[in-house]
Design a protein around this motif. Structure first.
Motif, mmCIF file in Angstrom:
data_model
loop_
_atom_site.group_PDB
_atom_site.id
_atom_site.type_symbol
_atom_site.label_atom_id
_atom_site.label_comp_id
_atom_site.label_asym_id
_atom_site.label_seq_id
_atom_site.Cartn_x
_atom_site.Cartn_y
_atom_site.Cartn_z
ATOM 1 N N TRP A 133 0.837 -1.203 0.000
ATOM 2 C CA TRP A 133 0.000 0.000 0.000
ATOM 3 C C TRP A 133 0.874 1.256 0.000
ATOM 4 O O TRP A 133 1.885 1.327 0.684
ATOM 5 N N GLU B 292 -4.295 1.335 1.600
ATOM 6 C CA GLU B 292 -4.599 1.628 0.198
ATOM 7 C C GLU B 292 -5.232 3.009 0.034
ATOM 8 O O GLU B 292 -4.858 3.789 -0.840
ATOM 9 N N GLU C 234 -10.690 5.600 2.430
ATOM 10 C CA GLU C 234 -11.996 4.957 2.347
ATOM 11 C C GLU C 234 -11.895 3.488 2.738
ATOM 12 O O GLU C 234 -12.730 2.961 3.489
ATOM 13 N N ALA C 235 -10.846 2.806 2.227
ATOM 14 C CA ALA C 235 -10.665 1.390 2.549
ATOM 15 C C ALA C 235 -10.349 1.201 4.027
ATOM 16 O O ALA C 235 -10.855 0.274 4.673
ATOM 17 N N CYS D 281 -13.202 1.225 6.206
ATOM 18 C CA CYS D 281 -13.978 -0.018 6.085
ATOM 19 C C CYS D 281 -13.238 -1.188 6.720
ATOM 20 O O CYS D 281 -13.726 -2.333 6.676
ATOM 21 N N ARG E 160 -10.264 -2.519 5.754
ATOM 22 C CA ARG E 160 -9.651 -3.428 4.792
ATOM 23 C C ARG E 160 -8.460 -2.762 4.087
ATOM 24 O O ARG E 160 -8.319 -1.545 4.110
ATOM 25 N N ASN E 161 -7.638 -3.603 3.488
ATOM 26 C CA ASN E 161 -6.481 -3.155 2.705
ATOM 27 C C ASN E 161 -5.560 -2.229 3.508
ATOM 28 O O ASN E 161 -5.261 -1.099 3.099
#
Length: 354
Positions: free
Chosen positions: A146, A268, A271-272, A275, A277-278
Motif C-alpha cells: 500500500w 490503500e 476509504e478502505a 472499512c 480493509r487493505n
C-alpha cells in the motif's frame, strides 16, 4: 535566488527557523517540569511502565518488536521473520525462503526507534549485507504494497469500554519530480527539506542521484515514513471521525493490554481504511510514542508543547488506573537500567544506520 534567499537556504538557517528539525532535547526542555510534576503525582519517575502491561516498559524504551508482534492478530501485520546475532547470511536467506517472503523486503532492528537501522532489501545481496552488519537482533518483513502511510494515536482508559483517536499524522515520502534537465541531486539541492537529509541520501543512493529524470517522472528517494528519514508529516487529525475511530478501537482492543500509543499503518486509501480493509500495521509504539502530527510544518512549537503535554496527562491517567488494578511501575534501579540499555542500543542503531 538572491543573496538573502541563498543564505536562508543553508541547513543552519533552515533548522533555526523550522522547529521540526530541532533536537529532541531542545523541543522538550521547556516542558520537562510538567513531566516532573506528573512523576511526583504518581510517586514514581517510571509510572509509564504500567500504561501497556503486556509490553516491556509499557513501550517507553527497549520494547521488543518480536514480543509486540506476537500480541497483534496476524491478519493485521506483514509476514516477518526474526533473527538473533551473530547471524548466518545463507541461513537467513533459507529462513526467508521457507517463510515464503518475496522481495522487496524491509530489515529492521528488533529494538529500534526513529527509523534507525531500517533498510530496504531488494535482493539476496542486500539481505546478506544486512545480516553481516547487524549489531542488534533484527527482523525482516515483507514490504507492504500500500502506498499511503499514517500514524494514528490511540488512547483508551482501562476503566472505559471505548477508546479514542487523539491524533493522526499523514506521511508524505521525500521525493523529487524530474524536469528532463537537472539531475536528482540538483533537484534535491533545491528542496529545503531534502537538503536537511542530503548526506544520508547520497550514502543510500550513490551514483543514482546523477540520473536525469524525464519531465513529470516522480522518484521517491526515501520510502520510509519517518521524520528523521525525510518524510513530511501532515496533521490529518480532522479525519478521525466516528467511523475511523470505531475501526481503530476495534483493532486496538484485539491487542491485549494495549491502551496508549501509536499505530503506524500502511493502507490503500482512507476509504478502505475506514472499512477496515487493505491496510497493514507496520509498527505499534507504546508509552514512548510521540503524537507526531505535531511535526506538521504549519504548527508552532507552542502547539507542539500543548499536544505533548495533553498526551502526557493521558499517559499518566492510563498508567494510574492500571496501577490501581495491580500493574506495577518500574522501580528506580530498573528505570535507570532501562535508560542505560537504551543508550547502548542507540549507539548500535546509529552504527547500523551509517
Amino acid at each position: 535566488m538572491n543573496s538573502i534567499q541563498r543564505i536562508l537556504h543553508r541547513p543552519f538557517f533552515i533548522k533555526l527557523f523550522n522547529w521540526e528539525y530541532w533536537s529532541f532535547a531542545t523541543v522538550y526542555f521547556c516542558i520537562y517540569p510538567v513531566w516532573f510534576l506528573l512523576c511526583l503525582r504518581a510517586r514514581s519517575f517510571f509510572f509509564f511502565a504500567a500504561s501497556n502491561p503486556t509490553i516491556r516498559n509499557g513501550g517507553f524504551l527497549g520494547e521488543s518488536k518480536k514480543d509486540i508482534i506476537t500480541i497483534i492478530p496476524p491478519q493485521y501485520h506483514p509476514p516477518s521473520v526474526f533473527f538473533s546475532i551473530p547471524s548466518n547470511g545463507p541461513l537467513v536467506l533459507r529462513e526467508l525462503q521457507r517463510a515464503g517472503l518475496q522481495f522487496p523486503l524491509i530489515g529492521k532492528p528488533n529494538i529500534g526507534g526513529r527509523g534507525r537501522g531500517v533498510k530496504v532489501l531488494r535482493n539476496e545481496e542486500d539481505v546478506l549485507n544486512y545480516a553481516r552488519t547487524a549489531y542488534l537482533d533484527f527482523h525482516i518483513q515483507e514490504f507492504v504494497p500500500w502506498k499511503l502511510e499514517a500514524g494514528i494515536f490511540y488512547v483508551r482508559y482501562p476503566d472505559q469500554a471505548a477508546g479514542a483517536v487523539t491524533g493522526i499524522v499523514y506521511k508524505e515520502f521525500l521525493s523529487v519530480t524530474g524536469d528532463g534537465k537537472h539531475t536528482v541531486l540538483q533537484l534535491l539541492q533545491k528542496d529545503k527539506r531534502a537538503l536537511m537529509y542530503l548526506g544520508s541520501l547520497q550514502t543510500i543512493h550513490g551514483n543514482r542521484l546523477n540520473v536525469v529524470l524525464p519531465p513529470g517522472e516522480k522518484m521517491i528517494v526515501s520510502p520510509f515514513g519517518n521524520h528523521a528519514r525525510g518524510s513530511k508529516f501532515i496533521d490529518a487529525s480532522h479525519l478521525a471521525d466516528e467511523t475511523l475511530t470505531q475501526v481503530i478501537d476495534k483493532i486496538c482492543k484485539q491487542i491485549p493490554g494495549f491502551y496508549f500509543g501509536r499505530l503506524d499503518i500502511r493502507f490503500e486509501s482512507w476509504e478502505a481504511l475506514k472499512c477496515g480493509r487493505n491496510f497493514s500495521i507496520i509498527e505499534v509504539n507504546g508509552a514512548g510514542a510521540e503524537p507526531t502530527h505535531i511535526y506538521d510544518p504549519r504548527h508552532s512549537i507552542f502547539f507542539a508543547w500543548k499536544e505533548i503535554i495533553r498526551h502526557w496527562v493521558m499517559l499518566y491517567r492510563v498508567s494510574r488506573i492500571n496501577h490501581q488494578k495491580g500493574h506495577r511501575y518500574l522501580g528506580f534501579r530498573e528505570g535507570i537500567a532501562m535508560f542505560k540499555e537504551a543508550k547502548d542500543w542507540a549507539r548500535k542503531l546509529n552504527a547500523m544506520t551509517e
